[in-house]
Each structure stands twice: as structure tokens, then as C-alpha cells.
Design a protein around this motif. Structure first.
Motif, PDB file in Angstrom:
ATOM      1  N   ARG A 146       1.025 -11.581   1.108  1.00  0.00           N
ATOM      2  CA  ARG A 146       0.432 -11.410  -0.170  1.00  0.00           C
ATOM      3  C   ARG A 146      -1.593 -10.428   0.408  1.00  0.00           C
ATOM      4  NH1 ARG A 146      -0.811 -14.736  -3.190  1.00  0.00           N
ATOM      5  NH2 ARG A 146       0.183 -16.478  -3.120  1.00  0.00           N
ATOM      6  N   SER A 147      -1.437 -10.540   1.767  1.00  0.00           N
ATOM      7  CA  SER A 147      -2.893  -9.982   2.218  1.00  0.00           C
ATOM      8  C   SER A 147      -2.608  -8.668   2.415  1.00  0.00           C
ATOM      9  CB  SER A 147      -3.209 -11.265   3.241  1.00  0.00           C
ATOM     10  OG  SER A 147      -3.152 -12.471   2.949  1.00  0.00           O
ATOM     11  N   GLY A 148      -4.138  -8.100   3.300  1.00  0.00           N
ATOM     12  CA  GLY A 148      -4.014  -7.173   3.885  1.00  0.00           C
ATOM     13  C   GLY A 148      -4.594  -5.713   2.656  1.00  0.00           C
ATOM     14  N   MET A 149      -4.581  -4.908   3.035  1.00  0.00           N
ATOM     15  CA  MET A 149      -3.653  -3.852   2.064  1.00  0.00           C
ATOM     16  C   MET A 149      -3.835  -3.932   0.534  1.00  0.00           C
ATOM     17  SD  MET A 149      -6.090  -2.019   3.868  1.00  0.00           S
ATOM     18  CE  MET A 149      -6.076  -0.242   2.649  1.00  0.00           C
ATOM     19  N   LEU A 150      -2.735  -4.827   0.756  1.00  0.00           N
ATOM     20  CA  LEU A 150      -1.784  -5.137  -0.447  1.00  0.00           C
ATOM     21  C   LEU A 150      -2.433  -6.597  -1.285  1.00  0.00           C
ATOM     22  CD1 LEU A 150       0.411  -5.147  -2.192  1.00  0.00           C
ATOM     23  CD2 LEU A 150       1.984  -7.431  -0.930  1.00  0.00           C
ATOM     24  N   GLY A 151      -3.277  -7.366  -0.182  1.00  0.00           N
ATOM     25  CA  GLY A 151      -3.806  -8.046  -1.162  1.00  0.00           C
ATOM     26  C   GLY A 151      -5.441  -7.275  -1.839  1.00  0.00           C
ATOM     27  N   LEU A 152      -5.904  -6.768  -0.838  1.00  0.00           N
ATOM     28  CA  LEU A 152      -7.145  -6.036  -1.373  1.00  0.00           C
ATOM     29  C   LEU A 152      -6.935  -4.491  -2.605  1.00  0.00           C
ATOM     30  CD1 LEU A 152      -8.936  -5.518   2.234  1.00  0.00           C
ATOM     31  CD2 LEU A 152      -9.467  -7.331   0.587  1.00  0.00           C
ATOM     32  N   ALA A 153      -6.527  -3.712  -2.180  1.00  0.00           N
ATOM     33  CA  ALA A 153      -5.760  -2.728  -3.341  1.00  0.00           C
ATOM     34  C   ALA A 153      -4.438  -3.242  -4.131  1.00  0.00           C
ATOM     35  CB  ALA A 153      -6.058  -1.399  -2.161  1.00  0.00           C
ATOM     36  N   GLY A 154      -3.759  -3.595  -3.466  1.00  0.00           N
ATOM     37  CA  GLY A 154      -2.874  -3.878  -4.770  1.00  0.00           C
ATOM     38  C   GLY A 154      -1.788  -3.268  -4.749  1.00  0.00           C
ATOM     39  N   ALA A 155      -1.664  -2.151  -2.892  1.00  0.00           N
ATOM     40  CA  ALA A 155      -0.755  -1.725  -2.540  1.00  0.00           C
ATOM     41  C   ALA A 155      -1.005  -1.686  -0.882  1.00  0.00           C
ATOM     42  CB  ALA A 155      -0.934  -0.179  -2.566  1.00  0.00           C
ATOM     43  N   ASN A 156       0.480  -1.572  -0.150  1.00  0.00           N
ATOM     44  CA  ASN A 156       0.595  -2.290   0.931  1.00  0.00           C
ATOM     45  C   ASN A 156       1.235  -0.918   2.094  1.00  0.00           C
ATOM     46  OD1 ASN A 156       2.980  -2.160   0.407  1.00  0.00           O
ATOM     47  ND2 ASN A 156       3.880  -2.451   2.404  1.00  0.00           N
ATOM     48  N   ASP A 157       1.347   0.521   1.019  1.00  0.00           N
ATOM     49  CA  ASP A 157       1.424   2.013   1.749  1.00  0.00           C
ATOM     50  C   ASP A 157       0.548   2.740   1.697  1.00  0.00           C
ATOM     51  OD1 ASP A 157       1.683   4.343   1.909  1.00  0.00           O
ATOM     52  OD2 ASP A 157       4.098   4.573   1.243  1.00  0.00           O
ATOM     53  N   MET A 158      -0.670   3.033   3.338  1.00  0.00           N
ATOM     54  CA  MET A 158      -1.706   3.243   2.859  1.00  0.00           C
ATOM     55  C   MET A 158      -2.003   4.551   2.484  1.00  0.00           C
ATOM     56  SD  MET A 158      -5.132   3.186   4.397  1.00  0.00           S
ATOM     57  CE  MET A 158      -5.339   1.825   5.461  1.00  0.00           C
ATOM     58  N   ARG A 159      -0.912   5.860   2.393  1.00  0.00           N
ATOM     59  CA  ARG A 159      -0.238   6.421   1.109  1.00  0.00           C
ATOM     60  C   ARG A 159      -0.775   6.433  -0.297  1.00  0.00           C
ATOM     61  NH1 ARG A 159       4.770   8.443   3.414  1.00  0.00           N
ATOM     62  NH2 ARG A 159       5.012   6.067   2.852  1.00  0.00           N
ATOM     63  N   VAL A 180      -6.058  -5.350   9.793  1.00  0.00           N
ATOM     64  CA  VAL A 180      -5.651  -5.488   8.906  1.00  0.00           C
ATOM     65  C   VAL A 180      -4.774  -4.496   8.954  1.00  0.00           C
ATOM     66  CG1 VAL A 180      -6.231  -5.066   6.021  1.00  0.00           C
ATOM     67  CG2 VAL A 180      -8.458  -5.453   7.963  1.00  0.00           C
ATOM     68  N   MET A 181      -3.679  -5.349   8.042  1.00  0.00           N
ATOM     69  CA  MET A 181      -2.302  -4.511   8.036  1.00  0.00           C
ATOM     70  C   MET A 181      -1.860  -4.287   6.524  1.00  0.00           C
ATOM     71  SD  MET A 181      -0.685  -7.438  11.387  1.00  0.00           S
ATOM     72  CE  MET A 181      -1.358  -8.172  11.864  1.00  0.00           C
ATOM     73  N   GLY A 182      -0.626  -4.591   6.238  1.00  0.00           N
ATOM     74  CA  GLY A 182      -0.302  -3.747   4.890  1.00  0.00           C
ATOM     75  C   GLY A 182       0.291  -4.839   4.540  1.00  0.00           C
ATOM     76  N   THR A 183       0.272  -6.004   4.813  1.00  0.00           N
ATOM     77  CA  THR A 183       0.154  -7.470   3.733  1.00  0.00           C
ATOM     78  C   THR A 183       0.001  -8.625   4.227  1.00  0.00           C
ATOM     79  OG1 THR A 183       3.239  -8.148   3.917  1.00  0.00           O
ATOM     80  CG2 THR A 183       2.327  -6.849   2.762  1.00  0.00           C
ATOM     81  N   ARG A 184      -0.656  -8.275   6.311  1.00  0.00           N
ATOM     82  CA  ARG A 184      -1.406  -9.411   6.930  1.00  0.00           C
ATOM     83  C   ARG A 184      -3.057  -8.950   6.912  1.00  0.00           C
ATOM     84  NH1 ARG A 184       3.061  -8.721  11.199  1.00  0.00           N
ATOM     85  NH2 ARG A 184       3.462  -7.321   9.718  1.00  0.00           N
ATOM     86  N   GLY A 185      -3.878 -10.005   6.950  1.00  0.00           N
ATOM     87  CA  GLY A 185      -5.300  -9.775   6.808  1.00  0.00           C
ATOM     88  C   GLY A 185      -5.357  -9.538   8.112  1.00  0.00           C
ATOM     89  N   ARG A 213     -11.381   1.126  -2.239  1.00  0.00           N
ATOM     90  CA  ARG A 213     -12.356   2.394  -1.413  1.00  0.00           C
ATOM     91  C   ARG A 213     -12.604   1.266  -0.289  1.00  0.00           C
ATOM     92  NH1 ARG A 213     -15.776   5.845  -5.552  1.00  0.00           N
ATOM     93  NH2 ARG A 213     -14.562   7.435  -6.587  1.00  0.00           N
ATOM     94  N   LEU A 214     -13.122  -0.237  -1.078  1.00  0.00           N
ATOM     95  CA  LEU A 214     -13.108  -1.135  -0.406  1.00  0.00           C
ATOM     96  C   LEU A 214     -11.712  -1.445   1.111  1.00  0.00           C
ATOM     97  CD1 LEU A 214     -15.514  -3.527   0.814  1.00  0.00           C
ATOM     98  CD2 LEU A 214     -14.585  -4.956  -1.132  1.00  0.00           C
ATOM     99  N   ALA A 215     -10.925  -1.997   0.759  1.00  0.00           N
ATOM    100  CA  ALA A 215      -9.891  -2.108   1.293  1.00  0.00           C
ATOM    101  C   ALA A 215      -9.285  -1.627   1.854  1.00  0.00           C
ATOM    102  CB  ALA A 215      -8.902  -1.897   0.848  1.00  0.00           C
TER     103      ALA A 215
END
Length: 395
Positions: free
Chosen positions: A269-282, A235-240, A296-298
Motif C-alpha cells: 500500500r505504498s509507492g505509487m499506489l500509496g501516493l497516487a492511488g494507482a500502481n500502474d504508471m500509465r 519508489v515502486m508500484g506498491t513499495r515506497g 503529479r507529485l507522485a
């Protein structure tokens, strides 16, 4: 005698640069233009004793590169920097480039032809390369490819179980990425372990906005999570990462998504952005601490995928001397490191929570004494690796 190399490392949302004397190695200047194309762009330039850090409007990679060149102009310009070459990180070399290459118009054309295989990376990398060639026409420009390190993959690892003739005609196979980083980190990890790189078995977890896992046996890549493109795997920032291909045909039929819309979804529009609405892990951590269940799920999905690949690569290698975290998240996120390897004690993998919380810019071990598999944090230095390869090529 010229001795320095200007390295341009162009990512999907950033340009990092370093001016390096690889014989030292000595970094004479460095900086980053990040969050390109976003409303909160940021630049940092460190040239000699001058440090410039500020917000900036970075509409695209061309604007970011212009900001970097302007920063050098303020301190004498690049012409005064004793340059031997300009080294460029290019993500996808396909089956055409297995080593660094001097750039000419023909090489540019091939890199452009390969853009569909790395749509987030090859186009901005090519933009920076073309702009730099125009700005510094008298210097050799060297392209260093992220796919090159993975040319050692055995056929059993790089072959997809698809129609053989179709795959051969269209060069469909696993290529792998982040090879420049993995090459550097593997050697540094072997040095810390006091092993010859040819004797070290490692699992390298490159966790940034893009993320990959690589099994390294004796200094050579034998399996890696990214595939034909940088979409596969973790799983990546914007890639699933891994997804059932049937999901795409299902969404095409049931949701009416076109091929271009599916491509946009998968890359941006996938990955952490798709799951959590943000691609920055912080930001994902901040939202999770505030009670956001999607965040939390992301995080759990992110770590579960890493754990799955680590287990698989322990099986591929038979035995690993170390698991190595690197890149932005891997080097700085203790929560991800501990949760990604949780529950693996019976496999000889364990994280010491005190050591894991230690913040350092140097390579260090975060597993307890006596662990069968060492767990390490090794800061990557793709720029130094590119500078060394460029300098070697131009002699």
C-alpha cells in the motif's frame, strides 16, 4: 537431443513464460498472465502461429499457471516440446544460493524459509515451482536467483551499520535483486557500446512494478539500491523504497499499527499506489494529465529518487560509460526517462528528446552525440538469461 528450456518468470502480479532454444537463441512460444489477483486479469499466449489474448479471472498464481499449461495443451502439450529443463526465476536466495541450482525438496524448503525476505515474490515463485515439478516430474527444474548477481558486492556496500552480532546471527545484509535482468542488460549494453563487459562501467535502472538501480563496474555489481528485501531504494508500484526506519516505530506508537500491518503497508500500500492511488504508471500519467495533484507529485517523487541514486552511483563508479534504462517503465516511458535525468548536464548526463521519443523494441541510445555518459534503453530478457543458465547447469 533435447534443446529447449521452459522459463517461468513469476512476479508479484504476473507470470511470464517463454519456451526457448538458448543455442539460437530462438523463442518458440511466449506469453504472460498479468494483473493476478486483480479484477481485470489479462492473458496473452503466443505458441507457434497461434495467438490467444483475452481477459481472464486470475485469482492467484496457481490459476495463472494452469491457464498457461492449458494453452500448451491446445497445441500438443508440453510433452511434445523437446524440453531439457524448466528454469524458474526465484527472487531471494539469501546467502545460501549464489549460483543456479537443481531443485529438490530440500531446495524448496530453503526457498520457503527465505520467504520473509521477499514476501511478494518468493511465495508465488515457489508456488509455480511446486506446480511445475508436479506437472513435469521427469524434467530437471533449475532455480535461478535474482540475488546471485549481487554476490560480488564488497563488504562496504552490503554491510548495514547495525549491531554486528545481531546482524550476523540473523544474516542481515544487503543482498540486492533484479540481478538476472541486470546481468543480461549489462552484457547487451557493453556490446552496443563496443566494449568488453569487463571494461564497462554502467548504471542500470530496472524500472518496472519493482524498481532498482545498480552500479556495475567491469561486469560486476558493486552497489545496488535494494537491500535485505526488495523494499529498499527507488519508489515502486506498491513499495515506497527508502524510508526513515523511525517512521515505522512512530506509526507503531502513534497510529497503533502492528508489525503485520506495517509489513502490509510497506509491501502493498505504498509507492505509487500509496501516493497516487494507482500502481500502474500509465494510469498515474493519465491522472496527472487530468490535473490530479497527487499523481503529479507522485511522478516527481519517483523521478527525484532515481536522480538521487544516479548521482550517488556516478560517485561510486568515478566514471560511467552509460546509464541504462530497462524493464516495463524504463523501456517504454519517455517522460520518466527525461525527467529522471533532468538537470544533470554538468555531470555529462543528457537526454536527446527526439531520440528519447523514438519507440523501438531494440536497444538504442537516447543521449546526444558526444555526451560524456551515454544514455541507453536496453530491453531486458530475463527469460533468455534464465534459459542460458539452466541449460548450462544441466549440460
Amino acid at each position: 537431443m533435447t534443446s529447449t528450456v521452459l522459463v517461468l518468470n513469476c512476479g508479484s502480479s504476473s507470470i511470464k513464460y517463454q519456451l526457448i532454444d538458448p543455442s539460437g537463441p530462438t523463442v518458440l512460444a511466449k506469453g504472460i498472465a498479468e494483473r493476478i489477483g486483480e479484477p481485470d486479469g489479462r492473458v496473452r499466449h503466443e505458441i507457434g502461429d497461434d495467438v490467444d489474448e483475452r481477459d481472464a479471472e486470475l485469482a492467484d498464481h496457481a490459476a495463472a499457471l494452469d491457464d498457461i499449461v492449458t494453452a500448451f495443451d491446445a497445441t500438443g502439450g508440453l510433452a511434445e516440446r523437446d524440453l531439457a529443463a524448466v528454469g524458474h526465476r526465484i527472487v531471494h536466495g539469501g546467502d545460501r544460493f549464489s549460483e543456479p541450482v537443481l531443485v529438490d525438496d530440500d531446495v524448496e524448503e530453503v526457498i520457503e524459509e527465505l520467504a520473509p525476505l521477499a514476501p511478494l515474490h518468493n511465495p508465488p515463485g515457489l508456488t509455480a515451482l511446486r506446480l511445475a515439478r508436479r506437472a513435469l516430474p521427469d524434467l530437471p527444474h533449475v532455480a535461478v536467483f535474482d540475488t546471485a548477481f549481487h554476490q560480488s558486492l564488497p563488504p562496504s556496500a552490503y554491510t548495514y551499520a547495525l549491531d554486528r552480532e545481531l546482524a550476523s546471527t540473523h544474516r542481515v545484509r544487503r543482498y540486492g535483486f533484479h540481478g538476472t535482468s541486470v546481468s543480461y542488460v549489462s552484457r547487451e549494453a557493453a556490446r552496443l557500446l563496443e566494449l568488453n563487459p569487463d571494461d564497462a562501467n554502467l548504471i542500470v535502472l530496472h524500472l518496472g512494478n519493482g524498481a532498482s538501480a545498480t552500479a556495475v563496474r567491469g561486469g560486476r555489481s558493486v552497489d545496488t539500491s535494494m537491500g535485505l528485501t526488495p523494499l529498499e531504494g527507488l519508489v515502486m508500484g506498491t513499495r515506497g523504497g527508502d524510508v526513515d526506519p523511525g517512521v515505522l516505530t512512530y506509526l507503531h506508537r502513534e497510529a497503533g499499527l502492528s508489525v503485520d500491518e506495517l509489513d502490509e503497508m510497506l509491501n502493498r500500500r505504498s509507492g505509487m499506489l500509496g501516493l497516487a492511488g494507482a500502481n500502474d504508471m500509465r494510469e498515474v500519467h493519465r491522472r496527472a494529465r487530468a490535473g490530479d495533484e497527487s499523481a503529479r507529485l507522485a511522478r516527481e517523487v519517483y523521478c527525484h529518487r532515481i536522480r538521487r541514486y544516479v548521482g550517488a552511483y556516478l560517485a561510486v563508479l568515478g566514471h560511467a560509460h552509460a546509464i541504462v534504462f530497462t524493464a516495463g517503465v524504463g523501456e517504454n516511458d519517455s517522460w520518466v526517462r527525461s525527467h529522471a535525468l533532468a538537470g544533470m548536464r554538468r555531470l555529462g548526463v543528457e537526454v536527446d528528446h527526439v531520440r528519447n521519443s523514438f519507440v523501438s523494441s531494440r536497444a538504442h541510445v537516447i543521449s546526444p552525440d558526444g555526451a560524456d555518459v551515454r544514455v541507453m534503453v536496453v530491453p531486458t530478457n530475463e527469460e533468455l538469461e534464465i534459459a542460458r543458465q539452466a541449460a548450462e547447469l544441466v549440460g
